[in-house]
Scaffold this motif. Structure first.
Motif, PDB file in Angstrom:
ATOM      1  N   UNK A  65       0.593  -1.694  -0.269  1.00 48.26           N
ATOM      2  CA  UNK A  65      -0.027  -0.278   0.056  1.00 48.26           C
ATOM      3  C   UNK A  65       0.386   0.965  -0.031  1.00 48.26           C
ATOM      4  N   UNK A  66       2.354   0.805  -0.580  1.00 45.06           N
ATOM      5  CA  UNK A  66       3.218   2.335   0.438  1.00 45.06           C
ATOM      6  C   UNK A  66       2.418   3.583  -0.917  1.00 45.06           C
ATOM      7  N   UNK A  67       1.833   2.850  -2.144  1.00 46.45           N
ATOM      8  CA  UNK A  67       1.812   4.329  -3.195  1.00 46.45           C
ATOM      9  C   UNK A  67       1.402   5.510  -2.411  1.00 46.45           C
ATOM     10  N   UNK A  68      -0.008   5.284  -2.159  1.00 48.84           N
ATOM     11  CA  UNK A  68      -1.087   6.127  -2.275  1.00 48.84           C
ATOM     12  C   UNK A  68      -0.702   6.197  -0.520  1.00 48.84           C
ATOM     13  N   UNK A  69      -0.285   5.325   0.092  1.00 51.39           N
ATOM     14  CA  UNK A  69       0.646   6.507   1.270  1.00 51.39           C
ATOM     15  C   UNK A  69       1.570   7.114   1.502  1.00 51.39           C
ATOM     16  N   UNK A  70       2.842   6.885   0.797  1.00 50.81           N
ATOM     17  CA  UNK A  70       3.259   7.708   0.493  1.00 50.81           C
ATOM     18  C   UNK A  70       2.907   9.256  -0.280  1.00 50.81           C
ATOM     19  N   UNK A  71       2.364   9.259  -1.027  1.00 47.11           N
ATOM     20  CA  UNK A  71       1.360  10.290  -1.599  1.00 47.11           C
ATOM     21  C   UNK A  71       0.618  11.662   0.159  1.00 47.11           C
ATOM     22  N   UNK A  72      -0.283  10.507   0.303  1.00 43.97           N
ATOM     23  CA  UNK A  72      -0.681  11.355   1.134  1.00 43.97           C
ATOM     24  C   UNK A  72       0.621  11.296   1.911  1.00 43.97           C
ATOM     25  N   UNK A  73       1.787  11.690   2.940  1.00 46.24           N
ATOM     26  CA  UNK A  73       2.800  11.290   3.864  1.00 46.24           C
ATOM     27  C   UNK A  73       2.738  13.236   2.948  1.00 46.24           C
ATOM     28  N   UNK A  98       9.591   6.359   2.227  1.00 43.47           N
ATOM     29  CA  UNK A  98       9.741   5.232   1.467  1.00 43.47           C
ATOM     30  C   UNK A  98      10.381   4.627   2.103  1.00 43.47           C
ATOM     31  N   UNK A  99      10.972   4.542   3.053  1.00 40.66           N
ATOM     32  CA  UNK A  99      11.785   3.520   4.061  1.00 40.66           C
ATOM     33  C   UNK A  99      10.810   3.284   4.819  1.00 40.66           C
ATOM     34  N   UNK A 100       9.561   3.606   5.701  1.00 44.79           N
ATOM     35  CA  UNK A 100       8.927   3.147   6.126  1.00 44.79           C
ATOM     36  C   UNK A 100       7.854   1.854   5.209  1.00 44.79           C
ATOM     37  N   UNK A 101       7.879   1.707   4.014  1.00 48.86           N
ATOM     38  CA  UNK A 101       7.364   0.713   3.649  1.00 48.86           C
ATOM     39  C   UNK A 101       7.971  -0.725   3.056  1.00 48.86           C
ATOM     40  N   UNK A 102       9.005  -0.004   3.347  1.00 42.21           N
ATOM     41  CA  UNK A 102      10.153  -1.148   3.328  1.00 42.21           C
ATOM     42  C   UNK A 102      10.332  -2.176   4.635  1.00 42.21           C
ATOM     43  N   UNK A 103      10.985  -1.379   6.014  1.00 44.54           N
ATOM     44  CA  UNK A 103      10.814  -1.951   7.167  1.00 44.54           C
ATOM     45  C   UNK A 103       9.851  -2.599   7.637  1.00 44.54           C
ATOM     46  N   UNK A 104       8.268  -1.858   7.594  1.00 44.16           N
ATOM     47  CA  UNK A 104       6.844  -2.765   7.843  1.00 44.16           C
ATOM     48  C   UNK A 104       6.556  -2.949   7.315  1.00 44.16           C
ATOM     49  N   UNK A 105       6.902  -4.119   6.492  1.00 49.71           N
ATOM     50  CA  UNK A 105       6.313  -4.500   4.719  1.00 49.71           C
ATOM     51  C   UNK A 105       4.216  -5.237   5.184  1.00 49.71           C
ATOM     52  N   UNK A 106       4.423  -5.237   6.705  1.00 44.45           N
ATOM     53  CA  UNK A 106       3.374  -6.306   6.831  1.00 44.45           C
ATOM     54  C   UNK A 106       2.041  -5.101   7.762  1.00 44.45           C
ATOM     55  N   UNK A 107       2.289  -3.712   7.797  1.00 39.42           N
ATOM     56  CA  UNK A 107       1.600  -2.393   8.306  1.00 39.42           C
ATOM     57  C   UNK A 107       0.695  -2.932   7.266  1.00 39.42           C
ATOM     58  N   UNK A 108      -1.172  -2.200   7.917  1.00 35.56           N
ATOM     59  CA  UNK A 108      -2.298  -2.127   6.866  1.00 35.56           C
ATOM     60  C   UNK A 108      -1.996  -0.695   7.145  1.00 35.56           C
ATOM     61  N   UNK A 109      -2.936  -0.817   5.690  1.00 32.40           N
ATOM     62  CA  UNK A 109      -2.771   0.746   5.249  1.00 32.40           C
ATOM     63  C   UNK A 109      -2.656   1.744   6.297  1.00 32.40           C
ATOM     64  N   UNK A 110      -3.774   2.517   6.974  1.00 33.03           N
ATOM     65  CA  UNK A 110      -3.951   3.174   7.682  1.00 33.03           C
ATOM     66  C   UNK A 110      -2.450   3.069   8.812  1.00 33.03           C
TER      67      UNK A 110
END
Length: 376
Positions: A65-73, A98-110
């Protein structure tokens, strides 16, 4: 988040923003600079390795879910954090979110979205402590971290409230806040050491012990436990095997960072307060050999994290807690794999210097005894 005091708490004043020099080409910036051993900085190469290439690869998976999360971030960062445009663009270019999207690969979208906001804010503040030119500015940033939970702080209150609403219960929240305050206090020690133009430490274990706190790793540990659904009593986190797992993860992240960021740190004026210089003097090694040694020390920490994970089932940990310790160890391995992958690709550390590949497993193991008691 607000204080429990009966009156409105004072607002924290953010640290002043000092100017950041405009970037220049790597060759121009390093021309003629000689290090303490006589080596030209322009001839030093940065070692790196790939933990996914190990016989038992570390997990590397980007959160779906990294794409939408990074845009909002990116929008949140622009609208919420008081930073200059060049700082904003630098944080995005360096892929800090983007660091977060690699180290927490299982995090729910929110949760991923909230963690990206936290990380943008935390890294910006860490850069204030680390990149600025005055001691006062750096110490003001340390004070912000040390005061969390006792004063109003709009960006932090925003994402911390969302964390609480997304299942960060009292246990995880308390561990997170305690770690953030300790991060500020230990960073104050490093700030003073840099201002004195010395490492501030005389032994490898002394340096590692402080870095295990000032590198913000206990903050990440609290978040890993939350994202991984780990529920353990406080005393279990003090079990020697759990501490060994955490220390191995922490040592990997800080050592790999120390090797990878050396050139950038040196160009930023931190010529004395680096682990590279301490280790070079202690082992009587040239700078280049010291960088290879530190990369190998990081690989040894990855070896140890893998080995410690294999000991969970045969340890004296209560049987009822082993499943959660396994879950925690899995989160630590995913974090380590993500750190390695992101560090190898971000331009935060790669500023034009040549790179060289090294082995993702250690040649000599933990020969500096970081995880056998002396560096506690």
């Amino acid at each position: 988040m607000t204080s429990s005091a009966p009156h409105s708490p004072p607002r924290t004043r953010y640290p002043r923003q000092d100017a950041v020099p405009a970037p220049d080409t790597y060759r121009t910036r390093t021309a003629g600079i000689r290090l303490w051993d006589g080596t030209l900085l322009s001839e030093v190469v940065t070692p790196r390795h790939d933990l996914a290439a190990r016989p038992r690869p570390f997990p590397v998976q980007r959160n779906y879910f990294h794409t939408a999360a990074l845009e909002a971030g990116a929008r949140w960062l622009r609208e919420t954090v008081p930073l200059e445009r060049d700082e904003y663009e630098r944080l995005l270019t360096e892929d800090v979110g983007g660091f977060v999207s690699w180290v927490y690969p299982d995090a729910q979208p929110a949760r991923l979205r909230t963690l990206i906001d936290f990380h943008h804010w935390a890294v910006w503040l860490d850069d204030v402590m680390d990149r600025r030119t005055t001691l006062e500015t750096s110490l003001e940033a340390c004070s912000v971290l040390e005061s969390l939970g006792t004063v109003e702080l709009a960006p932090f209150d925003d994402f911390f409230a969302r964390m609480r609403g997304q299942g960060l219960h009292e246990g995880h929240a308390g561990r997170f806040l305690t770690a953030m305050r300790a991060y500020g206090a230990s960073s104050r020690t490093e700030v003073h050491a840099r201002d004195d133009h010395t490492c501030g430490y005389t032994t490898i274990p002394g340096y590692i012990a402080n870095r295990r706190r000032s590198a913000a790793m206990p903050v990440y540990f609290a978040l890993i436990a939350w994202i991984s659904g780990v529920e353990l009593p406080t005393h279990v986190y003090g079990h020697p095997l759990v501490v060994q797992l955490e220390n191995a993860c922490s040592d990997y992240a800080l050592l790999y960072n120390d090797a990878g960021s050396f050139t950038k740190e040196y160009l930023a004026g931190r010529t004395g307060g680096t682990f590279v210089r301490l280790l070079s003097h202690e082992l009587q090694l040239p700078v280049q050999d010291t960088l290879y040694e530190i990369a190998d020390m990081a690989a040894a920490a990855a070896d140890d994290l893998e080995a410690a994970s294999d000991l969970i089932d045969t340890s004296d940990l209560p049987a009822a807690h082993r499943e959660h310790v396994h879950r925690y160890a899995d989160g630590l391995r995913k974090f380590t794999g993500g750190v390695n992958h992101w560090s190898n690709h971000t331009i935060r550390y790669a500023i034009g210097q040549p790179m060289t590949d090294t082995a993702p497993t250690s040649r000599t193991g933990d020969r500096h005894h970081l995880r056998t008691g002396r560096a506690k």
